[in-house]
Enzyme design. Structure first.
Site, mmCIF file in Angstrom:
data_model
loop_
_atom_site.group_PDB
_atom_site.id
_atom_site.type_symbol
_atom_site.label_atom_id
_atom_site.label_comp_id
_atom_site.label_asym_id
_atom_site.label_seq_id
_atom_site.Cartn_x
_atom_site.Cartn_y
_atom_site.Cartn_z
ATOM 1 N N HIS D 70 0.184 -0.816 -0.036
ATOM 2 C CA HIS D 70 -0.459 0.162 -0.111
ATOM 3 C C HIS D 70 0.902 1.212 0.443
ATOM 4 C CE1 HIS D 70 -3.198 -3.290 0.908
ATOM 5 N NE2 HIS D 70 -4.002 -1.775 0.900
ATOM 6 N N ALA D 89 -8.049 7.136 -6.849
ATOM 7 C CA ALA D 89 -9.615 7.440 -6.733
ATOM 8 C C ALA D 89 -10.100 8.017 -5.457
ATOM 9 C CB ALA D 89 -10.317 6.477 -7.239
#
Lengths: 295, 295, 295, 295
Positions: D70, D89
């Site tokens: 991540h 997003a």
């Protein structure tokens, strides 16, 4: 009467149609006869409008005869002589078969004074009323002149008829004859709906005894599974809605005084629009509460 | 008894002092006798503390004798035989002379069960109670053991005595024996105090009839000129305070429904602290209201 | 100016009387001179009425001269040239010495447009206003005709004078020139006043920066020891009153969400009557609150 | 990513299945691979549970690798280097691409302190948060030990994955990942829903600027046509909901003060449960209002 589907009423012979709807207007099958010409009806609204138009277009004598075909309210002689099945059920629904002596006398006075002045019975759509509001309505109407009361009587007769049509005829559309009374208990002490609160709705009466309408318990959403009154007009009148907090807060470990400041909370209010949705919520802590007419 | 000033009680001879205070504790002048040695008292609080100390320091037999000097509650034989003037007034203040049959029987049961178990009468300071709360208190106390109830009886006797002292002796200081119940009506529809609202306070009763405590009208400040209850303990119990809006909003040209959604607004609540100030206001529009325990 | 007693003003020589009251009306000692004849005055109300009568009875030219004796609002040239001590203090009280650029320009526009139309300065009793309401008032007044504005200016001048008299003259009676803004926090979760809540009152401004009026903490009665605004007019304008609940409920062991649903509660309201008593209470639980204009 | 139907995912080849779900867990297609064996899935819940089980059952090194896959929050280098389309997003949705300088610095500090302590990035499901609550959450988590934070990271990764699954896969059932924030304005002055009230919802921020979430107007039922927030998690954080009464009451001929006592009413509250239904109603007259956490 067993329920009929609108499509059956559209398809059957005229005699069967008239027979089925003969008592929609009390002892006045001529109205169904005139409406029959309008078949097939697109919905129950169109059917009812056709019957109403037959009444509106009828000659004055016929309209007076229609009015006179109605029984006196709560009249024992009439009851003994035989009301239509529909009239009987309607009068019982509002408790006219279980009046106190004072109420019985009041209704006698109403019937007699009204008939003495106008020459026809005092007619009101009893399913939209409580005993008190029938008597109150009478006080408003007695001073009227004959023309006004003829018109008012026809209007009440059409309201009675609409409820009978709604009851008798199954259709995709519905007449707007039903109201709703609902509640909601919100525990603003914990910020959650209050579940398990016993709720009691009583119709208040000035001359007779107050009458229990329903007794229920709030669900996990703080509402009642069924509306307090629903699927029928909410009778005009005065009510007391009591919330029995009892040990609700104590059971949740909330410190209260002894005895608790609030135990049974009565909300007293009036209904004025039988076909509307009246929402009467309760916001409550052990030390405060609020209510309002919601929607 | 006519009121005495504390300075007179400080200045008079011992016999007069004892005579004046003989019935502060029911038929027990020895308490005033022992307290007399403490003169002069700086205030009524000091006087009462001295009498209370005499009770606390007394031998167990004397304390039991003090307890036994008290009459049964609401007992007709005792009443006929003669209560002290003070006991009589106190019992009447809570309505013990006007009991319903069911209440009378309940009090008999209470007196008898209690006396059977403990050998002395059930004593409670009735001016701090309603009939219901006396019976409720009994349910809490009957299971106790004798030592606990001896102590509880002495406490109640001291509460009775404090109220008698407060009533009898004029002094610059006051004993903290008085509470207050007040209300306030705020019309949040117009943002102003609601004047001219009839208000009725009723003491609720389970076994007997509910009893009107006071009836009054709100003034220009939305309050009542006098507290609903003041200058005395606010009796522990359940009450209903009703606000009669009647035509209040209609008179001010406010559109309402017919009948108006709100007419008589009952607030039902309990009092648990007789010496406190309990404020129960109403915030009201024609379509909503709220209340809370204020201070 | 140091405060004078009314009895001294009644007793002193006429010259001293006029000297003492010379600036009650800006640079217009003739008013005190005319009022002097009415001595002795029974109270400050009578004194002020006499001065007001002198203004009302004065010839039109003199009234216009009185109006023209006043400075422009927030005008730097005037300030440099010297306002009366009173004008200076009054203008500073409303923050006219600390305007934002946008506000300064707005005040310039106001002064110039008004003077251009009427030939005299725009006068308003600034102690009764916020900067926003002075500008808003101007929008209402500019369209008026000269006669109306002459009268309005005199009224504002009399309001200024009343505040100066109230400040200067000690008397048993008081002029009704002071208002009050108060609050009260009631914790309806526990049924008690909420103590220890930090409270902040801010005057909102559209063109400038919002201005802190006061910061305080609720006491054990849920009130503030001093009114939020008191002993002076409550300036017309918009305010935000913020209650900082912070850890109030958590500190009392009340379960709340994380973060708590309510933390800082702002109440935004307007003041319209500077001499009235405006009470803005807060009823609060961890999950709900309510406010109303009380009295 | 365009939406896929669950039936297609059940029917397609394994490679297509894995390709479709490769980024549900950031750069970790092995999770989809392992879950593929469980096909066909009865619903999206079963699909997600299978992927979650694959994560739970994975070897510790693989779980750490998943965590390390991540990106840092709001990290410009990572953004330049390329986030997955999904990460991008998500971070933009909470405004991480439009941070104030103070916020940017705070996020840098968070990323660096966290990575320095644990050796992997600080992971949080940003769609469930506001910028403030991300920073606040960090303060709570930094003191934890490595085992706790490994577990917390996996939980947050699963929340991220659930939202991605909900977005990507069409099925008859839905994952419980969406919340709702709604309001209702009731005019208790007229006893009716208040229509036409402008409503504005703002997300409050301590370090950055407050951000408008939505602006709408109440409909004839006093509600908004769409929930204020719906069809997605309601981000944890502080909000201000402002009701612009403006001329609402004046337009209805209601007498108010000048300026009106109430104009813009701000309600400030926090959201703590992104998947819940939070209802924040307003009961309002020109002189009072109330709100509560409803349901």
């Amino acid at each position: 009467m067993s329920q009929k589907s609108l499509s059956d009423l559209n398809a059957c012979g005229k005699d069967d149609f008239v027979a089925a709807l003969a008592n929609i207007f009390e002892y006045s099958p001529w109205i169904a006869e005139r409406a029959a010409a309008g078949r097939p009806f697109a919905g129950v609204t169109a059917l009812f409008d056709a019957m109403k138009a037959a009444v509106d277009d009828a000659a004055p004598e016929l309209r007076i005869a229609l009015i006179k075909a109605h029984p006196d309210l709560a009249n024992k002689t009439h009851r003994a002589a035989g009301l239509t099945e529909e009239s009987n059920a309607e009068q019982n629904s509002v408790g006219l078969d279980r009046l106190s002596d004072a109420e019985y006398e009041a209704f006698e006075r109403v019937n007699n004074s009204y008939r003495a002045k106008f020459g026809f019975p005092y007619i009101v759509c009893v399913r939209r009323h409580t005993r008190d509001s029938i008597l109150r309505d009478f006080e408003h109407r007695l001073p009227n002149d004959a023309a006004t009361e003829t018109q008012k009587s026809i209007e009440e007769i059409c309201r009675i008829a609409a409820l009978r049509v709604d009851h008798l005829v199954a259709s995709d559309d519905r007449l707007k004859v039903q109201g709703r009374l609902s509640t909601h208990v919100l525990d603003t002490h914990s910020g959650r709906p209050a579940a398990g609160i016993a709720v009691e709705l009583v119709e208040l009466s000035e001359l007779g005894v107050s009458r229990l309408v329903t007794r229920t318990v709030t669900n996990s959403d703080g509402r009642t599974d069924q509306p307090l009154i629903g699927g029928r007009p909410v009778p005009i009148g005065r009510y007391e809605l009591t919330f029995k907090l009892g040990s609700y807060f104590a059971d949740r470990g909330v410190p209260t005084s002894d005895p608790p400041f609030l135990d049974q909370i009565p909300l007293r209010f009036s209904v004025s629009n039988p076909e509307g949705h009246l929402h009467v919520p309760l916001l409550v802590t052990p030390w405060s509460y609020a209510t309002y007419r919601g929607s």
